[in-house]
Design a protein around this motif. Structure first.
Motif, short mmCIF file in Angstrom:
data_model
loop_
_atom_site.label_atom_id
_atom_site.label_comp_id
_atom_site.label_asym_id
_atom_site.label_seq_id
_atom_site.Cartn_x
_atom_site.Cartn_y
_atom_site.Cartn_z
N ARG A 183 20.25 6.13 7.57
CA ARG A 183 19.72 7.65 7.47
C ARG A 183 20.78 8.18 6.48
NH1 ARG A 183 18.06 10.17 13.17
NH2 ARG A 183 18.57 12.40 12.67
N GLU B 201 10.58 14.29 4.77
CA GLU B 201 10.69 13.44 6.20
C GLU B 201 9.97 12.25 5.80
OE1 GLU B 201 10.29 16.08 10.24
OE2 GLU B 201 9.34 16.89 8.47
N VAL C 53 1.12 3.59 3.32
CA VAL C 53 1.00 3.14 4.78
C VAL C 53 2.82 3.42 4.73
CG1 VAL C 53 1.63 0.95 5.99
CG2 VAL C 53 -0.38 1.23 4.88
N GLY C 54 2.80 3.79 6.20
CA GLY C 54 4.31 4.59 6.51
C GLY C 54 4.38 5.82 6.14
N GLN D 24 10.06 11.87 15.70
CA GLN D 24 9.16 12.43 14.97
C GLN D 24 7.89 12.24 15.65
OE1 GLN D 24 10.36 13.02 11.43
NE2 GLN D 24 8.73 14.19 11.74
N ASP E 18 0.87 -1.13 0.04
CA ASP E 18 0.01 0.14 0.13
C ASP E 18 1.00 1.21 -0.04
OD1 ASP E 18 -1.42 1.94 0.60
OD2 ASP E 18 -3.05 0.78 1.79
N HIS F 202 14.59 7.76 15.19
CA HIS F 202 13.96 8.58 14.48
C HIS F 202 12.38 8.96 14.63
CE1 HIS F 202 14.44 11.30 10.70
NE2 HIS F 202 13.17 10.85 10.53
N LEU F 203 11.88 7.76 14.59
CA LEU F 203 10.37 7.79 14.58
C LEU F 203 9.99 8.31 15.85
CD1 LEU F 203 9.37 4.18 13.22
CD2 LEU F 203 8.82 6.45 12.27
N ASP G 95 2.92 9.57 6.76
CA ASP G 95 2.21 10.45 7.69
C ASP G 95 1.91 11.82 7.14
OD1 ASP G 95 1.59 11.93 9.99
OD2 ASP G 95 3.27 11.32 11.11
N GLU H 291 0.78 14.40 8.14
CA GLU H 291 1.24 15.69 8.86
C GLU H 291 2.49 16.20 8.82
OE1 GLU H 291 -0.97 17.77 10.29
OE2 GLU H 291 -2.70 16.44 9.55
N ILE H 292 3.33 15.18 8.08
CA ILE H 292 4.80 15.67 8.11
C ILE H 292 5.20 15.83 6.73
CG2 ILE H 292 5.62 14.81 10.46
CD1 ILE H 292 6.83 12.29 8.77
N LEU I 201 14.04 4.25 5.76
CA LEU I 201 14.41 3.64 6.98
C LEU I 201 13.76 2.50 7.35
CD1 LEU I 201 14.90 6.69 9.72
CD2 LEU I 201 16.73 5.19 8.75
N PHE I 202 12.14 2.41 6.92
CA PHE I 202 11.54 1.17 7.19
C PHE I 202 11.95 0.33 6.20
CE2 PHE I 202 8.02 2.92 10.09
CZ PHE I 202 8.09 1.74 10.51
N HIS J 286 1.92 -4.05 6.90
CA HIS J 286 2.56 -3.68 5.34
C HIS J 286 3.95 -3.75 5.20
CE1 HIS J 286 -1.59 -2.23 4.94
NE2 HIS J 286 -1.35 -2.17 3.56
N LEU J 287 4.72 -4.04 6.46
CA LEU J 287 6.15 -3.87 6.38
C LEU J 287 6.78 -4.79 7.51
CD1 LEU J 287 6.57 0.05 6.43
CD2 LEU J 287 7.34 -1.34 4.39
N MET K 120 12.25 9.92 4.37
CA MET K 120 13.35 9.54 5.27
C MET K 120 12.84 8.35 5.96
SD MET K 120 16.38 9.91 6.57
CE MET K 120 16.88 11.52 5.96
N ILE K 121 11.76 8.46 6.56
CA ILE K 121 11.06 7.33 7.24
C ILE K 121 10.97 6.10 6.56
CG2 ILE K 121 9.02 6.96 8.48
CD1 ILE K 121 8.87 9.63 9.74
N GLN L 177 5.96 15.54 16.05
CA GLN L 177 4.56 15.59 15.44
C GLN L 177 3.50 16.05 16.37
OE1 GLN L 177 3.24 14.56 12.57
NE2 GLN L 177 1.19 14.73 13.37
N LEU M 217 1.30 -0.22 9.78
CA LEU M 217 2.91 -0.77 9.83
C LEU M 217 3.26 -2.08 9.67
CD1 LEU M 217 4.46 2.32 11.64
CD2 LEU M 217 4.59 1.82 9.16
N ARG N 155 3.51 20.03 16.40
CA ARG N 155 3.91 20.45 15.11
C ARG N 155 3.33 22.06 15.03
NH1 ARG N 155 6.20 18.96 10.60
NH2 ARG N 155 7.29 17.27 12.14
N GLU O 85 18.27 3.15 14.37
CA GLU O 85 18.06 4.18 13.66
C GLU O 85 16.71 4.46 13.45
OE1 GLU O 85 20.59 4.27 10.25
OE2 GLU O 85 21.53 6.13 11.03
N LEU O 86 16.09 3.42 12.98
CA LEU O 86 14.57 3.55 12.70
C LEU O 86 13.73 4.15 13.84
CD1 LEU O 86 12.19 2.90 10.69
CD2 LEU O 86 12.12 0.81 11.57
#
Lengths: 266, 303
Positions: free
Chosen positions: A125, A112, A102-103, B44, A99, B40-41, A105, A107-108, A119-120, B120-121, A115-116, B48, B117, B51, B36-37
């Motif tokens: 980074r 960003e 998914v993953g 975030q 999809d 970062h999250l 966001d 709002e950002i 990473l997933f 899907h991942l 980046m996210i 967030q 998440l 914000r 690192e993941l």
């Protein structure tokens, strides 16, 4: 060595309604019965007795009607679902594109999100930072990347997701259908990058309804039907059996490059 | 040649079973490798949340400061306590409590909230737990500003032997023992991970658990010596009323609060708290690993 092996795997989804999902029912329901037993929970058998062996270099198309189990199979191959019966073994770094939202966001900002998502998908980074400019250029989103994702149109989101996915180096690439919401000009561009990506990846499984896409990226195919593998073999044969006609013959009337020329029948 | 390719079934089943401690350990270890993941999250998540607010994460600090001030003043009057020693006590206790309550309540929701998440991942499920605990650590870091300010204001009341409430035990005052707060907090965070793993998996299957935890946690707050002084129990418990001490001692949260709070306030370091926490760390992780072994692969089916 990249490989996916699945032995007699089944995927059953327990469907808890609000009542059977509560402890009370299980604890008070059946005296003497085994607490935690799922005997009374209705089950959807999404995949049934699947055995597959995919190796490095395989380019597999996935066809079948809606609800045939294509997406569930992709998730089984990704390791998201471990088989409820049977076994599976996945060797290699998996990059699934199921999809595109998914993953992400809303709002950002686009940056960003790049980046996210990276990473997933197993990038660091630093690796992502070095790719951001390339992705920005490819997606043609420009200053929009500073904006929150909720301001994006669907097509722009797909561009972003495709940009990220095509910039990574996956060992196992699993693509679900749904890469279609972009305009034709961008699709032409994305095609080259997708081709490039597929060439870089060790193993591809691609669910799609478009004969052209399948012909371009895959050489073998799996036909899923009601949770079973109905047919697994050469792309042309499987497509012919699935559609009831040979799709490549029609395609050649439009395209001059026969993608899978020289395919002898078995 | 395509024609010679075989699409046979694989020969032997794999040696590694889905339900094994090896896979459970691998899940935690791989999640740690993904720091690192989740690092970062976690950041975030904080960015967030604030914000579009003008002062942003400063709100975390401000809300802690007002709560600590109000609770500290109110209860110092109720317990006839000395404000310069009681206010720091309440502040530190409340900061640590906030971390614990955050980890427990968000721990119950940790997989449910990350459904998208997870489906899907492919990622170790512990990644979501570590992200949540890291977020709570960052919240705590914001709240530590309040501790530093309070410490700055009331330092002269804490740097020599003092008592918090009349009749309570005498504390030796701030000294080098403050460094014990660091291993204390590390232990607390390590425990937070298993608590969230355990509650997270069970809550994903049984959706009654989150509301139960949410309603019980308030009771735990009042049973834990945070706005009241455990030392008072001890002084009251002379002779035959030892059971009063048990109210605090049987509460595991008390020991976790104490190993971080005591060094930060210059209280005597009581080793039995460390022993209890050490025991919880070992048994908790064993329990979490058993749950992880049996139900790790089920989480993506249950969410």
């Amino acid at each position: 060595m990249v490989s996916i092996d699945v032995w007699n795997a089944s995927v059953d989804f327990p469907i808890f309604d609000a009542k059977s999902r509560s402890l009370k029912k299980l604890a008070l329901g059946k005296v003497g019965g085994k607490i935690g037993s799922e005997g009374r929970v209705p089950i959807i058998e999404a995949l049934h007795d699947i055995s597959l062996s995919l190796k490095d270099g395989d380019r597999v198309g996935l066809v079948g009607h809606n609800g045939a189990g294509k997406s569930t199979l992709l998730r089984l191959l990704a390791g998201i679902y471990e088989p409820t019966r049977g076994h599976s073994r996945i060797v290699g770094k998996v990059a699934p594109v199921f999809d595109l939202g998914v993953g992400m966001d809303p709002e950002i900002s686009g940056y960003e999100n790049i980046m996210i998502r990276g990473l997933f998908l197993g990038m660091t980074r630093k690796q992502m930072e070095s790719r951001v400019d390339d992705i920005a250029e490819f997606t043609e989103l420009g200053d929009y990347l500073q904006m929150p994702l909720r301001t994006y149109s669907t097509g722009m989101r797909v561009r972003l997701a495709l940009g990220v996915v095509t910039s990574i180096n996956p060992e196992i690439l699993l693509l679900d259908e749904g890469i279609g919401a972009v305009d034709a000009a961008f699709m032409a561009k994305a095609r080259d990058r997708l081709k490039d990506l597929v060439a870089r990846s060790g193993l591809l499984v691609f669910a799609n309804h478009s004969d052209e896409f399948l012909a371009e990226f895959c050489d073998s195919a799996i036909w899923m039907d009601e949770g079973h593998v109905k047919m697994h073999g050469d792309l042309r044969e499987v497509l012919t059996a699935y559609k009831g006609y040979d799709p490549f013959e029609r395609m050649h009337q439009h395209e001059e490059t026969p993608v899978l020329s020289g395919n002898g029948g078995e | 040649m395509q024609a010679t390719r075989t699409f046979d079934h694989p020969e032997a089943p794999p040696a590694v079973k889905s339900r094994s401690f090896k896979r459970a350990f691998a899940d935690v270890r791989e999640a740690w490798d993904h720091r690192e993941l989740w690092g970062h999250l976690g950041w975030q998540d904080i960015k967030q949340r604030y914000r579009r607010s003008v002062i942003g994460p400063l709100w975390i600090t401000i809300s802690m400061a007002t709560t600590a001030l109000a609770l500290g003043l109110l209860y110092s009057v109720l317990f006839k306590a000395n404000v310069p020693t009681f206010l720091p006590y309440v502040t530190v206790g409340f900061i640590v409590w906030n971390f614990i309550v955050g980890c427990v309540t968000e721990g119950t929701d940790v997989f449910i909230a990350n459904e998208g998440l997870i489906k899907h991942l492919p990622a170790p499920i512990s990644v979501h737990v570590m992200r949540m605990v890291w977020r709570q650590v960052l919240f705590l870091a914001h709240n530590l500003v309040v501790y530093l300010v309070v410490l700055g204001i009331f330092f002269t009341a804490l740097d020599h032997p003092y008592t918090i409430t009349q009749g309570g035990p005498e504390h030796p005052g701030l000294s080098w023992t403050i460094v014990f707060a660091i291993p204390g907090f590390v232990l607390l965070a390590v425990n937070a991970v298993w608590v969230a793993l355990l509650f997270g998996v069970i809550s994903t299957r049984f959706r009654d658990i989150p509301p139960v935890v949410h309603s019980f946690i308030n009771l735990v707050f009042f049973m834990t010596p945070i706005v009241w002084d455990a030392g008072v129990l001890q002084s009251l418990a002379g002779g035959d009323s030892k059971w009063r001490v048990l109210i605090a001692e049987l509460n595991p949260v008390f020991h976790f609060v104490e190993i971080v709070r005591a060094p930060l306030l210059g209280h005597a370091v009581d080793w039995h708290h460390w022993a209890v926490v050490g025991g919880f760390t070992v048994f908790g992780w064993l329990l979490a690993l058993v749950i992880l072994r049996n139900y790790r692969a089920r989480v993506s089916y249950w969410v």
